[in-house]
Design an enzyme around this catalytic site. Structure first.
Site, PDB file in Angstrom:
ATOM      1  NE  ARG A 169      30.784  57.311  -5.256  1.00  0.00           N
ATOM      2  CZ  ARG A 169      29.597  57.808  -5.626  1.00  0.00           C
ATOM      3  NH1 ARG A 169      29.505  58.511  -6.743  1.00  0.00           N
ATOM      4  NH2 ARG A 169      28.523  57.612  -4.890  1.00  0.00           N
ATOM      5  CE1 TYR A 176      25.558  60.070  -5.061  1.00  0.00           C
ATOM      6  CE2 TYR A 176      23.949  59.015  -6.488  1.00  0.00           C
ATOM      7  CZ  TYR A 176      25.251  59.158  -6.056  1.00  0.00           C
ATOM      8  OH  TYR A 176      26.255  58.400  -6.621  1.00  0.00           O
ATOM      9  CG  HIS A 234      28.552  53.280  -6.055  1.00  0.00           C
ATOM     10  ND1 HIS A 234      29.381  53.342  -4.945  1.00  0.00           N
ATOM     11  CD2 HIS A 234      28.125  52.002  -6.127  1.00  0.00           C
ATOM     12  CE1 HIS A 234      29.452  52.157  -4.380  1.00  0.00           C
ATOM     13  NE2 HIS A 234      28.701  51.318  -5.079  1.00  0.00           N
TER      14      HIS A 234
END
Length: 347
Positions: free
Chosen positions: A246, A260, A250
């Site tokens: 993606r 991250y 999120h």
């Protein structure tokens, strides 16, 4: 990993190229471009406060649309919260998808002929539901499948194992997708499990599993077609792990992927963009042009504009709607509240 198109749009597996007409190939590309525009506009609408919950989809178009394209209209879809594109191409009107994002009950009401449930928010719960739907189809003698999706994080849920085990035990016609986009919110897949692949988790349930290049729309389509044929022929369910990514966060609810994910990793997957790969393939076959793409982009923008306008004009959800939809017969305490809110809403 099963692959048909490499990153340069070249065929690397001639034997498994699906039998799709030129028009079908162009339609698949049209849907992918349309869905990328829809994602961009949905992010903008979310930032404007005109949408509610939204999980970006850019990068996962091949995984989502390649699989849906292999289904029949009578097949039953049980999506996760990132899988709104599959619902739309299965027949959910776009304005209702926007209402779903806003939490309006009408966004969860599937039109006649659309065999699906609204996107599941609880991680992995759709796997158990899919096993049940698939068993119901088998008991009715229907030649259809139940199809469901989760992410890599969903494979750590108990519902994941229960769903594939139940479907495997009864040879129910289900297709279980794991869209491995490398991170369950911020948790990398390497910390999610010690298994080398997620596809191999199928072994414990005694069902077939396959890992597919999820940025290759032809490979996803071919794998889904194979799984569907097996399922309707009584050979049982299948687990398909699509290796995808993606490009956005999120969800739009405050996630920051730069905390991250490294820039190098983003750049690596940017080169695997499913739209770029398939575009190169079609251009080499003289089936796609910049003019074709721009036409789709403009059509998508206009249809999205009209759909959000229709969603804006739809009657607002009321507290009394919530009560009426939840209960066939209201408990006595809610009967009092119903009257109270009816009075408030009439003013």
């Amino acid at each position: 990993m099963f692959q048909i198109l490499n990153e340069d749009g070249k065929i690397v597996n001639e034997e498994d190229v699906p039998d799709l007409s030129d028009e079908q190939l162009k339609e698949l590309m049209r849907r992918m471009v349309y869905t990328r525009v829809l994602d961009q506009r949905s992010i903008a609408l979310n930032r404007q406060g005109r949408l509610g919950f939204y999980a970006p989809t850019a990068g996962q178009e091949a995984s989502q649309l390649g699989s849906q394209f292999a289904l029949e209209q009578e097949d039953f879809l049980l999506p996760g919260y990132r899988d709104v594109p599959q619902l739309i191409w299965q027949g959910l009107p776009l304005y209702q998808a926007f209402l779903f994002s806003r939490g309006h009950f009408h966004g969860n009401q599937m039109p006649e002929g659309v065999h699906a449930v609204s996107p599941q928010i609880i991680i992995g719960a759709q796997y158990v539901q899919a096993a049940g739907v698939a068993l119901g189809m088998k008991k009715r003698g229907k030649k259809n499948v139940a199809v469901t999706y989760t992410g890599d994080g969903g494979t750590s849920q108990g519902d994941f194992y229960e769903g594939i085990n139940f479907a495997g035990a009864y040879k129910a016609p289900a297709i279980f997708f794991v869209q491995n986009n490398r991170f369950a919110i911020s948790v990398p897949v390497e910390k999610q499990t010690n298994a080398k692949t997620l596809a191999q988790k199928a072994v414990a349930a005694g069902i077939e599993g396959i890992q597919v290049d999820g940025m290759d729309v032809l490979a996803v389509y071919a794998a889904t077609k194979h799984a569907r044929e097996r399922a309707v022929n009584g050979e049982g369910p299948m687990l398909i792990e699509t290796m995808t990514y993606r490009y956005g966060p999120h969800t739009m609810a405050g996630d920051d992927p730069t905390r991250y994910r490294t820039e190098d990793l983003d750049n690596e997957w940017e080169k695997k963009d499913p739209l770029v790969r398939f575009r190169k393939y079609l251009e080499a076959k003289n089936l796609w042009s910049e003019e074709d793409e721009n036409k789709v982009i403009e059509e998508a923008k206009e249809e999205i504009k009209q759909a959000i306008k229709r969603a804006d004009q739809h009657p607002k959800q009321k507290v009394t709607d919530l009560m009426a939809n939840m209960y066939e017969e209201l408990p006595y305490n809610l009967q009092e509240q119903m009257e109270e809110y009816k009075e408030k809403e009439s003013k």
